[in-house]
Design a protein around this motif. Sequence first.
Motif, PDB file in Angstrom:
ATOM      1  N   UNK A 112       0.847  -1.157   0.000  1.00 22.48           N
ATOM      2  CA  UNK A 112       0.000   0.000   0.000  1.00 22.48           C
ATOM      3  C   UNK A 112       0.901   1.231   0.000  1.00 22.48           C
ATOM      4  N   UNK A 113       0.456   2.245  -0.703  1.00 21.47           N
ATOM      5  CA  UNK A 113       1.193   3.511  -0.711  1.00 21.47           C
ATOM      6  C   UNK A 113       0.254   4.611  -0.249  1.00 21.47           C
ATOM      7  N   UNK A 114       0.741   5.416   0.665  1.00 19.12           N
ATOM      8  CA  UNK A 114      -0.010   6.583   1.129  1.00 19.12           C
ATOM      9  C   UNK A 114       0.772   7.817   0.719  1.00 19.12           C
ATOM     10  N   UNK A 115       0.115   8.716  -0.016  1.00 18.36           N
ATOM     11  CA  UNK A 115       0.778   9.904  -0.530  1.00 18.36           C
ATOM     12  C   UNK A 115      -0.006  11.148  -0.183  1.00 18.36           C
ATOM     13  N   UNK A 116       0.722  12.236  -0.073  1.00 15.47           N
ATOM     14  CA  UNK A 116       0.089  13.536  -0.001  1.00 15.47           C
ATOM     15  C   UNK A 116       0.656  14.348  -1.159  1.00 15.47           C
TER      16      UNK A 116
ATOM     17  N   UNK B 273      -2.706  17.445 -12.373  1.00 13.39           N
ATOM     18  CA  UNK B 273      -1.630  16.843 -13.172  1.00 13.39           C
ATOM     19  C   UNK B 273      -1.207  15.497 -12.570  1.00 13.39           C
ATOM     20  N   UNK B 274      -1.110  15.448 -11.245  1.00 15.90           N
ATOM     21  CA  UNK B 274      -0.729  14.198 -10.584  1.00 15.90           C
ATOM     22  C   UNK B 274      -1.752  13.096 -10.871  1.00 15.90           C
ATOM     23  N   UNK B 275      -3.028  13.422 -10.729  1.00 16.22           N
ATOM     24  CA  UNK B 275      -4.073  12.422 -10.964  1.00 16.22           C
ATOM     25  C   UNK B 275      -4.027  11.886 -12.390  1.00 16.22           C
ATOM     26  N   UNK B 276      -3.740  12.748 -13.340  1.00 13.56           N
ATOM     27  CA  UNK B 276      -3.613  12.318 -14.728  1.00 13.56           C
ATOM     28  C   UNK B 276      -2.466  11.320 -14.890  1.00 13.56           C
ATOM     29  N   UNK B 277      -1.322  11.640 -14.292  1.00 12.54           N
ATOM     30  CA  UNK B 277      -0.160  10.739 -14.359  1.00 12.54           C
ATOM     31  C   UNK B 277      -0.449   9.410 -13.655  1.00 12.54           C
ATOM     32  N   UNK B 278      -1.104   9.478 -12.499  1.00 11.05           N
ATOM     33  CA  UNK B 278      -1.413   8.268 -11.734  1.00 11.05           C
ATOM     34  C   UNK B 278      -2.364   7.359 -12.496  1.00 11.05           C
ATOM     35  N   UNK B 279      -3.393   7.926 -13.091  1.00 12.95           N
ATOM     36  CA  UNK B 279      -4.342   7.113 -13.870  1.00 12.95           C
ATOM     37  C   UNK B 279      -3.635   6.413 -15.028  1.00 12.95           C
TER      38      UNK B 279
ATOM     39  N   UNK C 168      -3.735  -2.288  -9.027  1.00 14.34           N
ATOM     40  CA  UNK C 168      -3.218  -0.951  -8.716  1.00 14.34           C
ATOM     41  C   UNK C 168      -4.490  -0.124  -8.598  1.00 14.34           C
ATOM     42  N   UNK C 169      -4.931   0.111  -7.373  1.00 16.43           N
ATOM     43  CA  UNK C 169      -6.240   0.725  -7.141  1.00 16.43           C
ATOM     44  C   UNK C 169      -6.084   2.004  -6.322  1.00 16.43           C
ATOM     45  N   UNK C 170      -6.003   3.156  -6.999  1.00 18.76           N
ATOM     46  CA  UNK C 170      -5.840   4.420  -6.292  1.00 18.76           C
ATOM     47  C   UNK C 170      -7.174   4.964  -5.775  1.00 18.76           C
ATOM     48  N   UNK C 171      -7.109   5.575  -4.591  1.00 21.19           N
ATOM     49  CA  UNK C 171      -8.284   6.208  -3.981  1.00 21.19           C
ATOM     50  C   UNK C 171      -7.820   7.479  -3.289  1.00 21.19           C
ATOM     51  N   UNK C 172      -8.753   8.395  -3.055  1.00 23.93           N
ATOM     52  CA  UNK C 172      -8.420   9.591  -2.291  1.00 23.93           C
ATOM     53  C   UNK C 172      -9.442   9.767  -1.180  1.00 23.93           C
ATOM     54  N   UNK C 173      -9.037  10.498  -0.152  1.00 28.08           N
ATOM     55  CA  UNK C 173      -9.937  10.772   0.959  1.00 28.08           C
ATOM     56  C   UNK C 173     -10.954  11.808   0.513  1.00 28.08           C
ATOM     57  N   UNK C 174     -12.221  11.542   0.750  1.00 30.98           N
ATOM     58  CA  UNK C 174     -13.269  12.479   0.339  1.00 30.98           C
ATOM     59  C   UNK C 174     -13.093  13.840   0.988  1.00 30.98           C
TER      60      UNK C 174
ATOM     61  N   UNK D 233      -2.983   4.087  -2.473  1.00 35.47           N
ATOM     62  CA  UNK D 233      -2.981   3.164  -3.609  1.00 35.47           C
ATOM     63  C   UNK D 233      -2.844   1.753  -3.053  1.00 35.47           C
ATOM     64  N   UNK D 234      -3.859   0.933  -3.289  1.00 38.66           N
ATOM     65  CA  UNK D 234      -3.805  -0.472  -2.893  1.00 38.66           C
ATOM     66  C   UNK D 234      -3.165  -1.227  -4.059  1.00 38.66           C
ATOM     67  N   UNK D 235      -1.996  -1.770  -3.798  1.00 38.82           N
ATOM     68  CA  UNK D 235      -1.240  -2.485  -4.821  1.00 38.82           C
ATOM     69  C   UNK D 235      -1.140  -3.947  -4.419  1.00 38.82           C
TER      70      UNK D 235
END
Length: 103
Positions: A1-5, A13-19, A35-41, A49-51
Amino acid sequence: MAELEIEVKHLPEYLSELKKEARASMELESGVISIFPMYKEQNPTEITIVEIYADKKAYEAHLETPHFKEYKTNTLKMVQSLKLIDMTSIDSTTMYLIFKKLH
């Protein structure tokens, strides 16, 4: 799992690269299960990111792919913090059932 800020000014731009990277990983790498990215509402700059990989070898191979290296290079300035958390499945049979439900 990866936790990012992510820095808020770089979020779109980051979300585009991540997708792009997540899709390439899923389509091109047989050893990548998820590779399942999510963000906190409440705070979309906090991303998890659940990897899930077939094994450690698949994870190590993922780190050497051109699409992952491009993602890391392109997003380096956007990431305020990164925490990698190694996890082990308690019940791998149940994990299979989760993905089976998606069909």
